[in-house]
Enzyme design. Structure first.
Site, PDB file in Angstrom:
ATOM      1  CB  SER A  91      -0.857  -0.073   1.170  1.00 41.81           C
ATOM      2  OG  SER A  91      -1.434   1.389   1.477  1.00 41.81           O
ATOM      3  CG  HIS A 142      -4.303   7.065  -9.743  1.00 42.26           C
ATOM      4  ND1 HIS A 142      -5.367   7.888  -9.735  1.00 42.26           N
ATOM      5  CD2 HIS A 142      -4.820   5.980  -9.158  1.00 42.26           C
ATOM      6  CE1 HIS A 142      -6.427   7.379  -8.947  1.00 42.26           C
ATOM      7  NE2 HIS A 142      -6.110   5.970  -8.702  1.00 42.26           N
ATOM      8  CG  ASP A 185      -2.648   5.178   1.452  1.00 42.38           C
ATOM      9  OD1 ASP A 185      -2.166   5.772   0.413  1.00 42.38           O
ATOM     10  OD2 ASP A 185      -3.788   4.925   1.342  1.00 42.38           O
TER      11      ASP A 185
HETATM   12  O1  F6P Z   1      -5.327   2.773  -0.943  1.00 45.31           O
HETATM   13  C1  F6P Z   1      -4.320   3.533  -1.680  1.00 45.31           C
HETATM   14  C2  F6P Z   1      -5.009   4.508  -2.541  1.00 45.31           C
HETATM   15  O2  F6P Z   1      -4.039   5.002  -3.218  1.00 45.31           O
HETATM   16  C3  F6P Z   1      -5.549   5.766  -1.652  1.00 45.31           C
HETATM   17  O3  F6P Z   1      -4.739   6.777  -0.985  1.00 45.31           O
HETATM   18  C4  F6P Z   1      -6.354   6.277  -2.462  1.00 45.31           C
HETATM   19  O4  F6P Z   1      -7.608   6.895  -1.668  1.00 45.31           O
HETATM   20  C5  F6P Z   1      -7.115   4.998  -3.281  1.00 45.31           C
HETATM   21  O5  F6P Z   1      -5.823   4.281  -3.344  1.00 45.31           O
HETATM   22  C6  F6P Z   1      -7.403   5.430  -4.535  1.00 45.31           C
HETATM   23  O6  F6P Z   1      -7.748   3.957  -5.213  1.00 45.31           O
HETATM   24  P1  F6P Z   1      -8.352   3.929  -6.749  1.00 45.31           P
HETATM   25  O7  F6P Z   1      -8.111   5.051  -7.598  1.00 45.31           O
HETATM   26  O8  F6P Z   1      -7.788   2.482  -7.087  1.00 45.31           O
HETATM   27  O9  F6P Z   1      -9.838   3.883  -6.497  1.00 45.31           O
END
Ligand code: F6P
Length: 366
Positions: free
Chosen positions: A150, A284, A152
């Site tokens: 992750s 992203h 995060d």
């Molecule tokens: O869990 C990782 C993360 O990057 C979070 O910080 C973010 O809210 C989320 O994924 C966004 O994910 P996705 O765009 O894949 O729904």
């Protein structure tokens, strides 16, 4: 020969490929057969070609690739019992009784639940005539081992999750780019970074780039934050700073749990301080791209340890998650780590920010 499956689940993170490579090669080195499950839990539910045997050569070049080459998904069907029944059947048919999952806390909790249900699932499959008693006989227990992937850095009981340092590096690099243009025009930038319930990326990016102000969910600013922020930024400008950088975590809130958004911050900087202000949402870009050296190292060491944990497991051992604490790769009880992680979120929801912060501090002091 033991058959060990590996999959990636939830949001991708740089370093996931390194983890898959390490698991595949360590499994083979330990005289086991190695399988990858494509597209996360989706592959487990679908079975067939989605569960693929891997050889040593198949993971060549994985270390330097971003994302996850075996795919990932946020799978709905695995959340329902029929999906898990199909998954159990597919695993028995492939002869796999150990799964190493690289994902976030949700993916890892799902895996542990699957393990708990496993004896009931295989019994039901026999009852329904989908499998015979002989087929399920060698598969009485399921082994689960978690690897935390992750960006995060949001799991308790580990100092770093696979991907967080790559992402932090990318954020710092991006802020440096923004710095140059901000400096040129004497502008202010409000930069939104990821981190749904966890302010680690925002906070560390703020420290690493010398940002003027940072908003994170665990430690919301005072009720008077608008004034406080403007005062601090004005001071910085008065000292001769030509640029202003405010970092807002995706999950930033005030003390009443209202969201603090980049546009709220921008309006303040524009209207109260007269600064020409822009918003940049890094999005992203923070998640894609190749893994930094630290994540390659972490995923490799942890992937190898995950295979060892599978081979050491007994039916009584609680599912472990592979962590790093004070630079040592260690195993911790998966459910305990998830529980501690949720305690932080609960403290935030209860507006007990002192507790949220002390839980976070304790994680790093452990
Ligand atoms: O869990 C990782 C993360 O990057 C979070 O910080 C973010 O809210 C989320 O994924 C966004 O994910 P996705 O765009 O894949 O729904």
């Amino acid at each position: 020969k033991r058959r060990i499956g590996v999959m990636t689940s939830g949001g991708d993170a740089p370093g996931m490929n390194g983890a898959v490579r390490a698991v595949v090669r360590m499994s083979i080195a330990q005289n086991c057969e190695s399988y990858v499950i494509l597209e996360g839990y989706e592959g487990l539910v679908q079975g067939g070609d989605m569960i693929k045997e891997m050889g040593w050569e198949d993971v060549r070049g994985y270390l330097s690739e971003g994302g996850t080459l075996i795919g990932t998904a946020r799978c709905k069907s695995f959340m329902e019992r029929p999906g898990r029944l199909a998954a159990a059947k597919n695993m028995v048919l492939k002869g796999i009784d150990a799964l190493i999952i690289c994902g976030g806390d949700g993916s890892l909790t799902g895996a542990d639940k699957f393990r708990g249900e496993w004896p009931g699932l295989v019994a039901e499959l026999v009852e329904k005539g989908d499998l015979t008693a002989e087929q399920v006989e060698p598969f009485k227990h399921l082994n689960i081992v978690g690897l935390v992937g992750s960006i995060d850095n949001d799991l308790s009981m580990t100092d770093a999750t696979i991907g967080c340092y790559s992402s932090l590096g990318r954020i710092c690099e991006s802020v440096d780019y923004i710095d140059a243009t901000a400096f040129s025009h004497q502008r202010a930038f409000v930069i939104e970074v990821m981190g749904r319930h966890c302010g680690w990326l925002a906070l560390m990016a703020g420290v690493s780039t010398g940002a003027d102000f940072v908003f994170i969910p665990e430690n919301p600013p005072s009720d008077d934050w608008e004034k406080e922020m403007c005062h601090i930024i004005k001071q910085h400008r008065d000292m001769g700073k030509r640029k202003t950088i405010v970092i807002v975590a995706e999950g930033a809130i005030d003390r009443s749990l209202n969201k603090i958004t980049p546009s709220m911050v921008k309006d303040l900087l524009t209207n109260q301080l007269g600064l020409d202000t822009r918003i940049t949402t890094l999005g992203h870009v923070q998640r894609g791209g190749t893994a930094c050296a630290y994540d390659r190292m972490l995923s490799t060491l942890q992937g190898a340890e995950a295979v060892k944990a599978v081979l050491d497991a007994t039916p009584e051992t609680p599912s472990p998650v592979i962590c790093i604490l004070e630079n040592k790769i260690v195993r911790r009880p998966l459910l305990e780590a998830v529980k501690q992680t949720h305690e932080v979120a609960e403290a935030i929801e209860a507006k007990d920010f002192d507790r949220a912060m002390s839980l976070r501090d304790a994680e790093f002091a452990e």
